[in-house]
Design a protein around this motif. Sequence first.
Motif, PDB file in Angstrom:
ATOM      1  N   ASP A 104      43.456  62.977  88.935  1.00 53.91           N
ATOM      2  CA  ASP A 104      42.160  63.220  88.236  1.00 53.91           C
ATOM      3  C   ASP A 104      41.325  64.052  88.985  1.00 53.91           C
ATOM      4  O   ASP A 104      41.509  64.789  89.842  1.00 53.91           O
ATOM      5  CB  ASP A 104      41.642  61.880  87.798  1.00 53.91           C
ATOM      6  CG  ASP A 104      40.939  61.053  88.933  1.00 53.91           C
ATOM      7  OD1 ASP A 104      40.848  61.700  90.127  1.00 53.91           O
ATOM      8  OD2 ASP A 104      40.750  59.757  88.970  1.00 53.91           O
ATOM      9  N   ILE A 120      46.210  62.453  77.497  1.00 55.79           N
ATOM     10  CA  ILE A 120      45.446  63.215  78.537  1.00 55.79           C
ATOM     11  C   ILE A 120      44.382  63.997  77.706  1.00 55.79           C
ATOM     12  O   ILE A 120      44.533  64.791  77.021  1.00 55.79           O
ATOM     13  CB  ILE A 120      45.771  63.818  79.676  1.00 55.79           C
ATOM     14  CG1 ILE A 120      46.905  63.084  80.344  1.00 55.79           C
ATOM     15  CG2 ILE A 120      44.840  64.594  80.383  1.00 55.79           C
ATOM     16  CD1 ILE A 120      48.247  63.580  80.413  1.00 55.79           C
ATOM     17  N   ALA A 144      42.392  59.681  80.859  1.00 50.51           N
ATOM     18  CA  ALA A 144      43.672  59.628  80.684  1.00 50.51           C
ATOM     19  C   ALA A 144      43.959  58.112  80.338  1.00 50.51           C
ATOM     20  O   ALA A 144      43.400  57.194  80.905  1.00 50.51           O
ATOM     21  CB  ALA A 144      44.601  60.020  81.763  1.00 50.51           C
TER      22      ALA A 144
END
Length: 211
Positions: A104, A120, A144
């Motif tokens: 991330d 995502i 996500a």
Amino acid sequence: SEYYLDANLEGNYGMFGMDFTQKAISSTHSASFKFKKSVFCFDGKLICLGSNISNNNTSQITATNLFQNYLDVTSTPIVINNAEKTTFPYTNITDATVNNWLIDAVKTGYYVKSGSEITIDRKSQTSPNENGNGTFTNGNFASAYINHGTNPTDAGYEYVIIPETNASEMVTFSADMQTDETAFYKVIQKDKTAHIVRYKNMIGYSLFEAG
């Protein structure tokens, strides 16, 4: 549920277990929503298991959130299976038939076992203000989540969170997870009765029913 981490490991290892059934406290809280989850913490990594995710909602999807990062700069990258993504806005859905890994926007890694479809997004989001006054806030986020679809019956997931990682470490971790001999951990059981994980010479378990 009962949960226990074998041996005297307080301060070094840990785990969490939950057996959840929603109370029908309002029209938007359906008692059909149920799940069992556990998290096992070994040597800086979190093994996250979910099973028996069920509800009867046919109009909204049920999702397990992996991350939601506020982006000060929209070009701040995330990584999907070793491909860096800086495009904004951006949407992608992973192949659920294979293992996937992500990093991330704050350098936390996620290794997600096959069987889970991950959505995502990198986009602007509008949300109700947390103070409950009826106003809305807006921001740019990378997020996500695992999509379990509508009215799931006994859906589940298995993923690992790896804080402060990088693409090279995630490539190695993913490769190691492909065989029992090199895998970081092994799931012994993941069902309505128990979640049980082995790591080296340790076993962590969450017992939801007698068995």
